[in-house]
Design an enzyme around this catalytic site. Structure first.
Site, PDB file in Angstrom:
ATOM      1  N   HIS A  47     -80.686  -4.991  42.227  1.00  0.00           N
ATOM      2  CA  HIS A  47     -80.787  -5.310  40.959  1.00  0.00           C
ATOM      3  C   HIS A  47     -80.279  -6.632  40.563  1.00  0.00           C
ATOM      4  O   HIS A  47     -79.256  -7.035  41.541  1.00  0.00           O
ATOM      5  CB  HIS A  47     -79.808  -4.114  40.216  1.00  0.00           C
ATOM      6  CG  HIS A  47     -80.185  -4.118  38.813  1.00  0.00           C
ATOM      7  ND1 HIS A  47     -79.423  -4.901  37.875  1.00  0.00           N
ATOM      8  CD2 HIS A  47     -80.925  -3.193  38.088  1.00  0.00           C
ATOM      9  CE1 HIS A  47     -79.919  -4.638  36.761  1.00  0.00           C
ATOM     10  NE2 HIS A  47     -80.887  -3.895  36.855  1.00  0.00           N
TER      11      HIS A  47
ATOM     12  N   GLU B  44     -84.871   3.089  39.035  1.00  0.00           N
ATOM     13  CA  GLU B  44     -86.261   3.505  39.234  1.00  0.00           C
ATOM     14  C   GLU B  44     -86.311   4.417  40.496  1.00  0.00           C
ATOM     15  O   GLU B  44     -87.288   5.225  40.574  1.00  0.00           O
ATOM     16  CB  GLU B  44     -87.163   2.240  39.832  1.00  0.00           C
ATOM     17  CG  GLU B  44     -86.934   1.014  38.846  1.00  0.00           C
ATOM     18  CD  GLU B  44     -87.642   1.355  37.471  1.00  0.00           C
ATOM     19  OE1 GLU B  44     -87.681   2.456  36.844  1.00  0.00           O
ATOM     20  OE2 GLU B  44     -88.159   0.527  36.867  1.00  0.00           O
TER      21      GLU B  44
HETATM   22  N1  COA Z   1     -85.730  -4.979  49.482  1.00  0.00           N
HETATM   23  C1  COA Z   1     -85.571  -5.871  50.473  1.00  0.00           C
HETATM   24  N2  COA Z   1     -85.137  -7.144  49.982  1.00  0.00           N
HETATM   25  C2  COA Z   1     -84.479  -7.171  48.896  1.00  0.00           C
HETATM   26  C3  COA Z   1     -84.408  -6.210  47.762  1.00  0.00           C
HETATM   27  C4  COA Z   1     -85.350  -5.066  48.247  1.00  0.00           C
HETATM   28  N3  COA Z   1     -85.389  -4.063  47.319  1.00  0.00           N
HETATM   29  N4  COA Z   1     -83.856  -6.635  46.552  1.00  0.00           N
HETATM   30  C5  COA Z   1     -83.409  -7.838  46.721  1.00  0.00           C
HETATM   31  N5  COA Z   1     -83.951  -8.132  48.385  1.00  0.00           N
HETATM   32  C6  COA Z   1     -83.565  -9.611  48.878  1.00  0.00           C
HETATM   33  C7  COA Z   1     -84.369 -10.589  48.269  1.00  0.00           C
HETATM   34  O1  COA Z   1     -85.697 -10.874  48.661  1.00  0.00           O
HETATM   35  C8  COA Z   1     -83.233 -11.720  48.531  1.00  0.00           C
HETATM   36  O2  COA Z   1     -83.753 -12.303  49.713  1.00  0.00           O
HETATM   37  P1  COA Z   1     -83.659 -13.966  49.948  1.00  0.00           P
HETATM   38  O3  COA Z   1     -82.222 -14.221  49.480  1.00  0.00           O
HETATM   39  O4  COA Z   1     -84.033 -13.987  51.429  1.00  0.00           O
HETATM   40  O5  COA Z   1     -84.728 -14.445  48.943  1.00  0.00           O
HETATM   41  C9  COA Z   1     -82.218 -11.109  48.428  1.00  0.00           C
HETATM   42  O6  COA Z   1     -82.171  -9.900  48.791  1.00  0.00           O
HETATM   43  C10 COA Z   1     -81.221 -11.219  47.087  1.00  0.00           C
HETATM   44  O7  COA Z   1     -82.044 -10.774  46.073  1.00  0.00           O
HETATM   45  P2  COA Z   1     -81.448 -10.739  44.578  1.00  0.00           P
HETATM   46  O8  COA Z   1     -81.135 -12.044  44.259  1.00  0.00           O
HETATM   47  O9  COA Z   1     -80.493  -9.693  44.518  1.00  0.00           O
HETATM   48  O10 COA Z   1     -82.848 -10.237  43.877  1.00  0.00           O
HETATM   49  P3  COA Z   1     -83.326 -10.468  42.287  1.00  0.00           P
HETATM   50  O11 COA Z   1     -82.119 -10.521  41.616  1.00  0.00           O
HETATM   51  O12 COA Z   1     -83.984 -11.738  42.488  1.00  0.00           O
HETATM   52  O13 COA Z   1     -84.176  -9.221  42.135  1.00  0.00           O
HETATM   53  C11 COA Z   1     -84.859  -7.237  41.706  1.00  0.00           C
HETATM   54  C12 COA Z   1     -83.564  -7.858  41.806  1.00  0.00           C
HETATM   55  C13 COA Z   1     -84.486  -5.784  41.120  1.00  0.00           C
HETATM   56  C14 COA Z   1     -86.101  -7.696  41.449  1.00  0.00           C
HETATM   57  C15 COA Z   1     -85.084  -6.816  43.388  1.00  0.00           C
HETATM   58  O14 COA Z   1     -83.798  -6.143  44.167  1.00  0.00           O
HETATM   59  C16 COA Z   1     -86.242  -6.111  44.072  1.00  0.00           C
HETATM   60  O15 COA Z   1     -87.411  -6.478  43.933  1.00  0.00           O
HETATM   61  N6  COA Z   1     -85.908  -4.822  43.837  1.00  0.00           N
HETATM   62  C17 COA Z   1     -87.137  -3.892  44.266  1.00  0.00           C
HETATM   63  C18 COA Z   1     -87.960  -3.476  43.127  1.00  0.00           C
HETATM   64  C19 COA Z   1     -87.336  -2.799  41.937  1.00  0.00           C
HETATM   65  O16 COA Z   1     -86.725  -1.440  42.351  1.00  0.00           O
HETATM   66  N7  COA Z   1     -87.274  -3.105  40.752  1.00  0.00           N
HETATM   67  C20 COA Z   1     -86.905  -2.212  39.673  1.00  0.00           C
HETATM   68  C21 COA Z   1     -85.595  -2.915  39.174  1.00  0.00           C
HETATM   69  S1  COA Z   1     -84.652  -1.940  38.026  1.00  0.00           S
END
Ligand code: COA
Length: 376
Positions: A248, A315
């Site tokens: 998140h 989700e």
């Molecule tokens: N699976 C694998 N890797 C993940 C991840 C996941 N669910 N969520 C974050 N990461 C990774 C990112 O790729 C990032 O890697 P990097 O540093 O090598 O680029 C790192 O962890 C940090 O990510 P973060 O900054 O926490 O993500 P964000 O704030 O940009 O994105 C989300 C947040 C929700 C978009 C992201 O966690 C995600 O894509 N989750 C899956 C989709 C989802 O469940 N969406 C519903 C949200 S309520």
């Protein structure tokens, strides 16, 4: 105006752009407050109409739960009567495309309750049309969650209605998430509610926002049983794919809404009786699988991103709850919109009342014109 020359805040992370009385997300403590109540208490105490009324009052509108209940009831009837005017809007392959097109048909002066009710009616009508069936008219004697289940052609009863209410209330609002921000940006130009809702629906469609629960269910189905979770997740991560339903932007703890929804599914499973016990057994098996997958994913993500605390988000258990209610995976995001439309509407009201035009800056990194580029 000269554009910003300072630091770039990609994704606006941590940037506070407005004050709101609607909801507060405390990512460090894993706490969500909606209109003055913790989400856990709100989901236990309120049905959807009561939560709508609370948000609406917090946004500055003069309203109460009984009025809201009546306005939503009337709004459902009006939206259903308008279905013949929607033309082909609901005949899209993608459910969110259909919802966006249908909501765009609402009159410019639609009230918040008319718009919120219409999102549910159009979602159900899309589902029925898609299945080659006739849309079901909203039953006036039912509360909103029951009416939505009935219009979807699903089992209506105290337990499913309680579970759907828990879901709708839990996801009704969530700070300045991407779709709410999109709606507020539109409202900040003094544009109308319907235009703001269309923007919100567009943002919610994306898999990084409201589009995740469908893929979560696909993942659970592909894993099939707990013993296969680790190998499956390792392969996904090795292929550079994200684990849906995990992580998140703000929470550094497990999303508090995951706790509420996990409990709602557990209660639903206990209350589902189809005579054979198969229904509750199926839901309990899916819940057990989800818990095992979550546990594995949490461990693997901690190894991959130590200290980032990538935990289950809302989700993850949305997928389990909505599928237990019999909602088709295609409809997960539109059903999310049924709830979140109330949050969007409240934010639009708040923005119209107090807000300033939202207009951030960008840093230009494109080519500069050559000194003689305009010379002939
Ligand atoms: N699976 C694998 N890797 C993940 C991840 C996941 N669910 N969520 C974050 N990461 C990774 C990112 O790729 C990032 O890697 P990097 O540093 O090598 O680029 C790192 O962890 C940090 O990510 P973060 O900054 O926490 O993500 P964000 O704030 O940009 O994105 C989300 C947040 C929700 C978009 C992201 O966690 C995600 O894509 N989750 C899956 C989709 C989802 O469940 N969406 C519903 C949200 S309520």
């Amino acid at each position: 105006m000269e554009e910003e020359r300072g630091q770039i805040h990609e994704g606006l992370e941590g940037i506070v752009v407005t004050a709101t009385r609607l909801s507060h997300v405390d990512g460090e403590r894993g706490r969500l407050i909606i209109a003055g109540s913790d989400v856990e208490h709100l989901a236990q105490r309120c049905d959807f109409e009561q939560a709508c009324a609370l948000l609406s009052s917090a946004s500055g509108r003069d309203t109460n739960p009984e009025q809201t209940r009546e306005l939503l009831r009337a709004g459902r009837a009006r939206a259903f009567a308008r279905l013949p005017q929607l033309g082909d809007a609901l005949r899209r392959d993608n459910a969110m495309d259909a919802l966006r097109a249908a909501v765009a048909h609402l009159p410019e002066d639609a009230t918040p309750e008319d718009a919120i009710a219409a999102v549910s009616v159009y979602t159900a009508a899309y589902a029925r049309t898609r299945a080659g069936l006739t849309p079901i008219a909203p039953r006036p004697e039912l509360r909103h969650a029951e009416a939505l289940l009935a219009m979807l052609g699903l089992q209506v009863g105290a337990a499913p209605a309680r579970a759907l209410d828990a879901y709708l209330v839990t996801v009704i609002d969530h700070g300045l998430n991407a779709s709410t921000f999109a709606a507020r940006v539109v409202a900040s130009t003094r544009s109308d509610l319907v235009s703001a809702l269309v923007a919100g629906i567009g943002a919610l469609k994306g898999p990084l926002h409201g589009g995740a629960p469908g893929p979560v269910l696909e993942m659970l189905d592909a894993i099939g049983e707990s013993s296969r979770a680790r190998a499956y997740l390792e392969a996904e991560l090795a292929a550079g794919r994200r684990i849906m339903g995990m992580g998140h932007r703000i929470y550094r703890q497990r999303d508090p809404r995951a706790f509420v929804l996990e409990r709602a599914v557990t209660e639903l499973a206990g209350a589902l009786h189809d005579g054979s016990g198969a229904a509750d057994a199926r839901v309990l098996a899916k819940l057990a699988l989800a818990r095992a997958v979550e546990h594995s994913a949490e461990g693997l993500l901690e190894q991959q991103k130590p200290g980032r605390h990538l935990r289950a988000n809302v989700e993850f258990y949305t997928a389990v709850l909505l599928s237990a209610l019999g909602v088709d995976a295609q409809l997960f995001t539109p059903v999310f919109a049924c709830a979140r439309s109330a949050g969007w509407a409240a934010h639009v009201h708040e923005q119209h009342a107090n807000g300033r035009l939202i207009r951030p800056a960008s840093r230009y990194i494109g080519a500069m014109p050559a000194a003689d580029s305009c010379e002939k």
